[in-house]
Enzyme design. Sequence first.
Site, short mmCIF file in Angstrom:
data_model
loop_
_atom_site.label_atom_id
_atom_site.label_comp_id
_atom_site.label_asym_id
_atom_site.label_seq_id
_atom_site.Cartn_x
_atom_site.Cartn_y
_atom_site.Cartn_z
N ASP A 1 -38.19 -16.64 39.33
CA ASP A 1 -38.05 -15.35 38.65
C ASP A 1 -36.61 -15.25 38.14
OD1 ASP A 1 -36.41 -14.46 40.72
OD2 ASP A 1 -38.03 -13.42 41.75
N GLY B 1 -34.19 -13.22 38.74
CA GLY B 1 -33.14 -12.69 39.61
C GLY B 1 -32.96 -11.19 39.41
N GLY B 2 -33.60 -10.65 38.40
CA GLY B 2 -33.42 -9.22 38.07
C GLY B 2 -33.87 -8.29 39.18
N GLN C 1 -42.69 -4.73 30.76
CA GLN C 1 -42.52 -3.52 31.56
C GLN C 1 -43.19 -2.35 30.82
OE1 GLN C 1 -41.41 -3.33 34.58
NE2 GLN C 1 -40.60 -5.40 34.83
N ASP D 1 -48.84 -14.08 42.56
CA ASP D 1 -47.99 -14.43 43.70
C ASP D 1 -47.78 -13.19 44.53
OD1 ASP D 1 -45.02 -13.26 43.70
OD2 ASP D 1 -45.61 -13.53 41.62
N CYS E 1 -64.13 -21.03 58.26
CA CYS E 1 -62.90 -21.26 57.51
C CYS E 1 -62.51 -22.74 57.59
CB CYS E 1 -61.78 -20.38 58.06
SG CYS E 1 -60.20 -20.65 57.22
ZN ZN Z 1 -58.59 -20.49 58.89
#
Ligand code: ZN
Length: 424
Positions: free
Chosen positions: A104, A106-107, A233, A307, A345
Amino acid sequence: MNNNQLNDNLLNNNQFSFEITKKLENSLTRAGIIHTPHGDIETPAFMVVGTYGKVNLLSPKLFHEIGASGMICNGFHLSKISEKIEAFGGLSSYSKYNCPTITDSGGFQVMSLGSGVGKVISMDKRDIAREQAKAKEKNRLARVTDDGVYFKKDENSDEKLFTPEYSMEFQHEIGADIIMAFDELTSIGDSRKYNEIALNRTYKWAKRCLKKHKELSIERKDKPYQALYGVLQGAHYQDLREIASKDLGSMDFDGYGLGGAFEKEQLGDILFWCDTILPENKPRHLLGLSQPDDIFVGVENGCDTFDCVAPMREARHGKVYTPDGAINIKNSKYKNDNDPLADGCQCPTCKAGHTRSEIRALLKNTMDGKSPEQFKKDKLLAMELLTIHNVYFIVNLTKEIRNSILEDNFHNFRDKWLKRYYKS
Ligand SMILES: [Zn+2]
């Protein structure tokens, strides 16, 4: 060859591109592939957060075992060691994760020194009051001007100027595959008027970033190509979001970051306003938001990558993602629960046979006769096992979403998945 021809050659680079594999009819939802010098990102995809160039409690080996396709790092923190990273051949090699990377601008970090920048919050009166109070104190340690952001690390240190050009310089040294333009992130307490001023400034900064980025790309044409994303923005104002999308959408950015502070409930509308205007053939990254429902809303409204630090941060506090919703492993009801963290899982933690009761015992806050060293070691192991599970869960969710798009089954998959997870 003049500069313009050089620019054209660079922008027609063959090291970074985005292809849409499948787009749903009458919808912004798509699956695609982002090609970068350090590998492909099959989208939708979750980019794991590696703040300082490595992912906390997740080694490169585990990172690849869970199938993560890329990492996003904090530009501000890495700016302090950007020359060192460059000497290593860039972020992908420096980090040893050898994967596509993003930094990113840094802002966010530099502005949060002085203002109440916040991401999405659920709106209650206390939240608003707190954010407004922070917004009023905006000049505390950071002053935003058209030149850039003047900031101090603390009250006693000297003021420094952080500019769009500086952000480009250190991001080029760090060498991530995707870098972000420097933008002004407003807070949810800022007025409409302030958002207009900030948006105008972000537009001017975007132009400066692009200019500097092109110069640096030419100077450094022996290095792998870095894609520059413009950052949108405009808070929750439709007209401001549309202006930002038109302005930045017509510029030579390789992709777009969607940012801002707003209420969670408005996320879908805001993304829709932007992504119906932004050029379809460029990838879009939703900055810093990845609760499962946010990912679905993002994909539905045209976002490709995501993210968020939450899967890791929550793991460290004992919050575990399961298809039936999140659970807190510290709860006493898991004391004798010998099931895996989540049924079926396939993450390395669950596959290795670790159980809820076992991880709970490792994570517990009481010493229970353990030595301080053992207590610390156990806690760290539990946090690692939970981090692996949670990150895998979100990475795998984006893969399942991708498959559902490719199979033309996205809406059905989404409805079923969300109903089970949120029990609604
Ligand atoms: Zn797991």
